[in-house]
Structures are given as C-alpha cells and as structure tokens.
Design a protein around this motif. Structure first.
Motif, PDB file in Angstrom:
ATOM      1  N   ALA A 187       9.952   1.116  -6.216  1.00  0.00           N
ATOM      2  CA  ALA A 187      10.232   1.854  -5.367  1.00  0.00           C
ATOM      3  C   ALA A 187       9.877   3.298  -4.636  1.00  0.00           C
ATOM      4  O   ALA A 187       8.919   3.586  -3.728  1.00  0.00           O
ATOM      5  CB  ALA A 187      11.672   1.589  -4.531  1.00  0.00           C
ATOM      6  N   PHE A 188       9.998   3.876  -5.641  1.00  0.00           N
ATOM      7  CA  PHE A 188       8.713   5.363  -5.417  1.00  0.00           C
ATOM      8  C   PHE A 188       7.180   5.001  -5.905  1.00  0.00           C
ATOM      9  O   PHE A 188       7.628   6.551  -4.887  1.00  0.00           O
ATOM     10  CB  PHE A 188       9.426   6.579  -6.782  1.00  0.00           C
ATOM     11  CG  PHE A 188       9.371   7.314  -6.548  1.00  0.00           C
ATOM     12  CD1 PHE A 188       9.969   8.028  -6.285  1.00  0.00           C
ATOM     13  CD2 PHE A 188       8.348   8.146  -7.442  1.00  0.00           C
ATOM     14  CE1 PHE A 188       9.783  10.186  -5.983  1.00  0.00           C
ATOM     15  CE2 PHE A 188       8.092   9.538  -7.732  1.00  0.00           C
ATOM     16  CZ  PHE A 188       9.273  10.577  -7.032  1.00  0.00           C
ATOM     17  N   SER A 189       7.276   4.258  -5.628  1.00  0.00           N
ATOM     18  CA  SER A 189       5.614   4.125  -5.215  1.00  0.00           C
ATOM     19  C   SER A 189       5.298   4.428  -4.216  1.00  0.00           C
ATOM     20  O   SER A 189       4.318   4.554  -3.921  1.00  0.00           O
ATOM     21  CB  SER A 189       5.511   3.319  -6.651  1.00  0.00           C
ATOM     22  OG  SER A 189       5.612   2.197  -5.878  1.00  0.00           O
ATOM     23  N   LEU A 190       6.081   3.747  -3.621  1.00  0.00           N
ATOM     24  CA  LEU A 190       5.523   3.145  -2.063  1.00  0.00           C
ATOM     25  C   LEU A 190       6.501   4.554  -1.163  1.00  0.00           C
ATOM     26  O   LEU A 190       6.134   3.837   0.126  1.00  0.00           O
ATOM     27  CB  LEU A 190       6.070   2.331  -1.498  1.00  0.00           C
ATOM     28  CG  LEU A 190       5.674   0.431  -2.530  1.00  0.00           C
ATOM     29  CD1 LEU A 190       6.270  -0.488  -1.701  1.00  0.00           C
ATOM     30  CD2 LEU A 190       4.210   0.924  -2.157  1.00  0.00           C
ATOM     31  N   MET A 191       7.007   5.439  -1.398  1.00  0.00           N
ATOM     32  CA  MET A 191       8.072   6.548  -0.338  1.00  0.00           C
ATOM     33  C   MET A 191       6.400   7.288  -0.637  1.00  0.00           C
ATOM     34  O   MET A 191       5.295   8.019  -0.805  1.00  0.00           O
ATOM     35  CB  MET A 191       8.628   7.066  -1.408  1.00  0.00           C
ATOM     36  CG  MET A 191      10.605   6.121  -1.208  1.00  0.00           C
ATOM     37  SD  MET A 191      11.455   6.703  -2.260  1.00  0.00           S
ATOM     38  CE  MET A 191      12.386   4.584  -2.703  1.00  0.00           C
ATOM     39  N   VAL A 246       1.119  -1.336  -0.126  1.00  0.00           N
ATOM     40  CA  VAL A 246      -0.005   0.360  -0.214  1.00  0.00           C
ATOM     41  C   VAL A 246       0.663   1.230   0.145  1.00  0.00           C
ATOM     42  O   VAL A 246       1.719   1.630   0.672  1.00  0.00           O
ATOM     43  CB  VAL A 246      -0.821  -0.388   1.295  1.00  0.00           C
ATOM     44  CG1 VAL A 246      -2.121   1.175   1.614  1.00  0.00           C
ATOM     45  CG2 VAL A 246      -1.562  -1.400   1.332  1.00  0.00           C
ATOM     46  N   SER A 247       0.805   1.793  -0.735  1.00  0.00           N
ATOM     47  CA  SER A 247       1.421   3.570  -0.934  1.00  0.00           C
ATOM     48  C   SER A 247       1.170   4.269   0.193  1.00  0.00           C
ATOM     49  O   SER A 247       0.035   4.180   0.354  1.00  0.00           O
ATOM     50  CB  SER A 247       0.831   3.855  -2.575  1.00  0.00           C
ATOM     51  OG  SER A 247       1.871   5.204  -2.236  1.00  0.00           O
ATOM     52  N   GLN A 248       2.112   4.870   0.600  1.00  0.00           N
ATOM     53  CA  GLN A 248       2.290   6.192   1.687  1.00  0.00           C
ATOM     54  C   GLN A 248       1.008   7.537   1.185  1.00  0.00           C
ATOM     55  O   GLN A 248       1.150   8.338   1.793  1.00  0.00           O
ATOM     56  CB  GLN A 248       3.296   6.528   2.160  1.00  0.00           C
ATOM     57  CG  GLN A 248       4.352   5.401   2.901  1.00  0.00           C
ATOM     58  CD  GLN A 248       5.300   6.785   3.205  1.00  0.00           C
ATOM     59  OE1 GLN A 248       5.283   7.592   3.645  1.00  0.00           O
ATOM     60  NE2 GLN A 248       6.984   5.461   3.256  1.00  0.00           N
ATOM     61  N   LYS A 294       2.839   0.410 -17.161  1.00  0.00           N
ATOM     62  CA  LYS A 294       1.950  -0.588 -15.753  1.00  0.00           C
ATOM     63  C   LYS A 294       2.661   0.929 -14.605  1.00  0.00           C
ATOM     64  O   LYS A 294       4.006   0.687 -14.097  1.00  0.00           O
ATOM     65  CB  LYS A 294       2.531  -1.517 -15.432  1.00  0.00           C
ATOM     66  CG  LYS A 294       1.391  -2.464 -14.580  1.00  0.00           C
ATOM     67  CD  LYS A 294       1.463  -3.657 -13.784  1.00  0.00           C
ATOM     68  CE  LYS A 294       1.023  -4.802 -15.282  1.00  0.00           C
ATOM     69  NZ  LYS A 294       0.869  -6.028 -14.643  1.00  0.00           N
ATOM     70  N   VAL A 295       1.717   1.119 -13.720  1.00  0.00           N
ATOM     71  CA  VAL A 295       1.816   1.549 -12.142  1.00  0.00           C
ATOM     72  C   VAL A 295       1.356   1.324 -11.165  1.00  0.00           C
ATOM     73  O   VAL A 295       0.078   1.998 -11.188  1.00  0.00           O
ATOM     74  CB  VAL A 295       1.810   3.179 -12.090  1.00  0.00           C
ATOM     75  CG1 VAL A 295       2.820   4.001 -10.985  1.00  0.00           C
ATOM     76  CG2 VAL A 295       3.533   3.985 -13.480  1.00  0.00           C
ATOM     77  N   LEU A 296       1.696   0.491 -10.050  1.00  0.00           N
ATOM     78  CA  LEU A 296       0.681   0.042  -9.482  1.00  0.00           C
ATOM     79  C   LEU A 296       1.085  -0.103  -7.879  1.00  0.00           C
ATOM     80  O   LEU A 296       2.998   0.475  -7.753  1.00  0.00           O
ATOM     81  CB  LEU A 296       0.636  -2.239  -9.267  1.00  0.00           C
ATOM     82  CG  LEU A 296      -0.239  -1.740 -10.050  1.00  0.00           C
ATOM     83  CD1 LEU A 296      -0.267  -3.438 -10.367  1.00  0.00           C
ATOM     84  CD2 LEU A 296      -1.725  -1.446 -10.748  1.00  0.00           C
ATOM     85  N   PRO A 297       0.733   0.100  -6.432  1.00  0.00           N
ATOM     86  CA  PRO A 297       2.102   0.520  -5.408  1.00  0.00           C
ATOM     87  C   PRO A 297       3.070  -0.804  -5.761  1.00  0.00           C
ATOM     88  O   PRO A 297       2.142  -2.128  -5.441  1.00  0.00           O
ATOM     89  CB  PRO A 297       0.820   0.152  -4.635  1.00  0.00           C
ATOM     90  CG  PRO A 297      -0.217   0.438  -5.230  1.00  0.00           C
ATOM     91  CD  PRO A 297      -0.200   0.089  -6.593  1.00  0.00           C
ATOM     92  N   GLY A 298       4.276  -0.307  -5.765  1.00  0.00           N
ATOM     93  CA  GLY A 298       5.552  -1.344  -5.574  1.00  0.00           C
ATOM     94  C   GLY A 298       5.698  -2.414  -6.897  1.00  0.00           C
ATOM     95  O   GLY A 298       6.587  -2.893  -6.616  1.00  0.00           O
ATOM     96  N   GLU A 299       5.183  -1.539  -7.891  1.00  0.00           N
ATOM     97  CA  GLU A 299       5.443  -2.612  -9.170  1.00  0.00           C
ATOM     98  C   GLU A 299       5.070  -1.499 -10.468  1.00  0.00           C
ATOM     99  O   GLU A 299       3.627  -1.221 -10.555  1.00  0.00           O
ATOM    100  CB  GLU A 299       4.601  -3.560  -9.364  1.00  0.00           C
ATOM    101  CG  GLU A 299       4.285  -4.666 -10.230  1.00  0.00           C
ATOM    102  CD  GLU A 299       3.456  -5.431 -10.361  1.00  0.00           C
ATOM    103  OE1 GLU A 299       2.964  -6.209  -9.723  1.00  0.00           O
ATOM    104  OE2 GLU A 299       3.253  -6.070 -12.282  1.00  0.00           O
ATOM    105  N   LYS A 309      10.049  -4.924  -9.401  1.00  0.00           N
ATOM    106  CA  LYS A 309       8.636  -5.017  -8.806  1.00  0.00           C
ATOM    107  C   LYS A 309       9.785  -4.622  -6.982  1.00  0.00           C
ATOM    108  O   LYS A 309      11.147  -5.260  -6.731  1.00  0.00           O
ATOM    109  CB  LYS A 309       8.205  -6.313  -8.218  1.00  0.00           C
ATOM    110  CG  LYS A 309       6.854  -6.913  -9.405  1.00  0.00           C
ATOM    111  CD  LYS A 309       6.724  -8.239  -9.185  1.00  0.00           C
ATOM    112  CE  LYS A 309       6.139  -8.530 -10.854  1.00  0.00           C
ATOM    113  NZ  LYS A 309       5.602 -10.145 -10.297  1.00  0.00           N
ATOM    114  N   VAL A 310       9.069  -4.380  -6.073  1.00  0.00           N
ATOM    115  CA  VAL A 310       9.879  -4.218  -4.459  1.00  0.00           C
ATOM    116  C   VAL A 310       9.593  -5.735  -3.629  1.00  0.00           C
ATOM    117  O   VAL A 310       8.663  -6.336  -4.039  1.00  0.00           O
ATOM    118  CB  VAL A 310       8.794  -3.065  -3.830  1.00  0.00           C
ATOM    119  CG1 VAL A 310       8.790  -3.024  -2.778  1.00  0.00           C
ATOM    120  CG2 VAL A 310       8.494  -1.458  -4.254  1.00  0.00           C
TER     121      VAL A 310
END
Lengths: 151, 151, 151, 151
Positions: free
Chosen positions: B74-78, B5-7, B34-39, B107-108
C-alpha cells in the motif's frame, strides 16, 4: 459474561504446559498471567526490539498476543486429549501500542465440539492508565486424538 | 493482476528505508525480497525460536509477515509525504508453516486516497516445493502530513 | 488458479437443487450463472428495493451474494452426503454497488475434510464495464451425515 | 460499556431519517428499535421468504442487520454533516438463526474522526429465550461534506 466449566479439571496445567512449549513466547518475553475456564490473559513488557518504524509495538506482536490468548481460552474448555489450532482471526488496531506493557485477554464467545469462537481485547498500560489498543474475533479448532497446534 | 503506477518515483527507497526502521523485522530475521508498485514480498528463514508448541512457525509470525508485506504494498503507491498504518486485517491459516523458509506476498487490490485494500498470501518453501499456508485481506490507511505507522 | 476435481460427479445438480431451496435467492432475484468444481457464480439484476439510502445496492446484499457463491463453491467439492454451512466471513466494500447488475464469483482457495476456505469477488456491470466492488474471504464447514446449512 | 456523547443533539432524528431511506430495510421488514449515542438496535420478524435451504434466516440477512446496526451506531456519534459508509466487516455465525425474531445490536468500540470501529451481536428470540447467533466487528468511515452511504 457467561461462566464456562472446563471438561478437564487439569485445564490450567494443560494450558501452562502447552504455553511453555511455544518458543516464540520466550523469544518475545510474553507470560501467561491468568488462566480461567474460557478466559486467558497474556502479558508482555514493552521491548524496543519488537517495534515498528515509529517505536510502537508492531501490530504483528499485538496480534500474536491476542491470537495466543484466544487459542488458550478455547483450549481451556476442550477435552484432555484435544489439541487446538487457529483457523482464522480478524483484528482491528484501535490505537498505537505504546506504554510499559501490553495485556491480551482472550475469552470464549461460543464453545463447540469442533469450532470455538473467541474474542480478544488487547490493552496498553501507560502511566497507570489502561487503554484498549486492539479487538479480535478468532475461530479455533479442536483436534481430537491427533497432533494439532495453537497459533 | 492489475498493474499500478506509483505517485512517487522513489517508492522503492521509501519502502526500504521504512522497513529498515522496523526493529521487529531484524529481531525475527525478515528481509524485503521484492518491491514493486503495489506489490511487496518479505522472506523469512525458518528459525526454531519463532515456533509454537508443535515446532511450526507461530501464526503470529506468519501474520506479521503478511501484514507488513501488505502495509508496504500500500505504502509503495502513496504520496511521498504519506505514512501508512494498518487499520485491520483478517487471516486464514491454511496449512502448518513448516519448511526452510516463508515468503509473504502483499498486493494492492484497491488503492485509495485514504484507505487501500490489500491481499496477502504466505507460502512455505519445503524440499523445493512452494505451498500456500495463509491468506489475508488487509485495510491500510494513508496519513498525510503527520506521523503514522506500518504494522 | 488451481483446478479442482469434485468427489461427486453430480456436483452441479446437487448445487442447483440446494440453491433452488434458498427462498432468499428468489426474494432478491439472484440466479446461479456458473457451477464448476470449486467455482460458483451468482448474478443479480439491479433492483430499487434492495438499496441503501443513496440508491446503491445494500452491502448486505453484496455480501449475501458473495457468501452464497463461496458456500456453493465449497459445496461443489464435498462428498455427496455432506451439507455446508458458513462458519464466518470477512468482506471489504471497495466501491459503491451501482449499475445494471452484480456478479459474485466464489472460488475455493483450500478445500479440506472439515473446513474449506474460499475467496469471493463481487463485480458491478455498468455501461459495458465490469468493476470489482467487494472482496471476501470465507470459511465453510462440511457436515457429514446430518443436517447443515449454506448461508 | 463506555458511554458516548453525540456531537449532534439531533442524532436520533438523523439516524431514523437515513434508515427510512434504506429500501432494503422495508423489503425485509426490519425496524429500528433502539437509537442511543453509539448504540443502535434493529429488529426483524422471522419471514419464510428470507430463508436458506434449511429454513433458517439466511446468513446474508443476519449480516445485513448487524452491518446496518453497526453503521448507524457509528453514524449516531458523527458530526451533523457527515455521511457513513461500511469499509469492511467480519462476522462469525454461531448458531442457526431460527425463532420468532432477530435483534441486531451494534455498539461503537472506538469512535474516530475518520474511522469508527463497532461490534455487532445478533440474537434470536425463540420461545421466550434469547440466544446469540452471530458476532461482528465492523469498520465504518465518516465522509464529511460529500455524499456517502451506510451499508
């Protein structure tokens, strides 16, 4: 550093011919600036179309230069009929790649019949100073008597 | 695979804006598919000006795609004010990068306050088949409250 | 995950015999807990004499387990007369290696005539939970008709 | 090679105290044979209980020595209250680890506030000759004001 002797007196010609067939090198404007047995240097003038979002040269380009320098350093020690391919590499980005130009220096650490291990250091030249921006270890493979690839 | 889950609810916009500032992505014709949380997935149509001496896509370009996909995964979860930079990566080239197009999927593996570890797989699409051509592990760093870089 | 078929129906015996000759495995108390074609698992009970300065299992031991699991995963797919050696690996330490025991799972990503690429994940078991503590990519080499080494 | 200056005049004592708490170093018989700012050497007498199936020192032990030497090379340049942990490393095994003893030399390539990049070379001493058997690049992290770990 150890000095190596090439198995092939025409090693420099062989390296330069192969390099000239790499379309990507033309696309990004990279040039071969040193070819010795076991040591190859590739240079690149800074260009705005090779940057990431903060205006530095993209790490992918930094790695491309180091990988190619390592590949040809290994290739310079191989037999005349060998082709070279990159098995794998690891790179650490030490500082942002900014400045007038980049120089990637690939050196053979350990040559081998099948596998050759190389180190690749990338430097940025800026305002007359030379700063190390990346360090690589790469594993290159020699293919005999059949097609292969650098990079 | 774990779901993250993204912040930051605007993570996709943030990733797309940063990606659009990477001049190198335009230069080589890479797009964010594709842009998903962590992927994150990045695609590239085959182009003859990105090849090495045997006509395959240069390993440096393959790595550029995987590195960038990992960086944005990685950036998507920051946090919203964070920047991301590539600390290091390691890539194995498994098969020649040939075909109509390449897809890099980052993928993270393990997110962290300072460091995020990612895996990046690159696939070639050829004649309707999808073949894995490279595997990466990458370490990404979050910089808070100051400038940073992906790639 | 892809399923692999071994070239050698006695692959499990071959793996177990080679493993039993690794003195280090006895010294640290590691055991072979799964042997499938292209997949090997090694387990280790926590021991205080394998720790670093904070009481966690030393990263060197974590890497030893993953390297050995990857080596035998590759070895399981090789011809009966082949020996295996570790060319190189890269490992990321994700979390401290604490708990009752460690499990290293090595899997073949891409088998090859000469080189086999593997991934190795290490997990810690603690209070009934399984947590990933390390991720590895390793390159293994097959030596035919002459001496070789795992690890 | 660059010369570094430690932030802490008691760096050698700090390194030696931390090393003495690593139970694994006692278990395998490794000793700290050089501690300079940014450079640490660890030595190991050959022992039959540390071998793989062909009687060479196991790659996992070779990597343990290099990782620990790199960790303490980084630690020697850190602030007095810092702890150090291994983020990741990559190692190439160049030759079988055989002989009377092994020496791992870790050197800082690039120190940093949070991350320090090191190189680690491992040599085997045999019949009066010194041969390089492994090359490592490692990323170390400094933890301030809280617990951390080497290795």
């Amino acid at each position: 550093m150890k000095k190596f002797v090439s198995q092939d007196e025409n090693y420099e010609l062989r390296v330069r011919e192969s390099f000239s067939k790499q379309n990507l090198m033309k696309t990004i404007g990279a040039t071969l600036t040193k070819v010795l047995p076991g040591e190859v240097e590739i240079s690149l003038e800074f260009r705005d179309d090779l940057t990431q979002q903060h205006g530095f040269v993209h790490a992918g380009i930094v790695a491309t230069l180091a990988d190619t320098a390592c590949g040809y350093a290994a290739f310079s020690l191989m037999a005349p009929d060998a082709a070279v391919l990159t098995v794998e590499y690891k790179i650490n980005l030490l500082s942002p790649a900014v400045g007038e130009s980049l120089i990637a220096c690939g050196k053979v650490t350990k040559p081998g019949r099948t596998l050759t291990v190389c180190s690749g250091d990338v430097f940025a030249l800026k305002d007359g100073e030379k700063k190390m921006v990346a360090a690589m270890i790469a594993t290159m493979m020699s293919l005999r008597g059949r097609e292969g690839l650098v990079g």
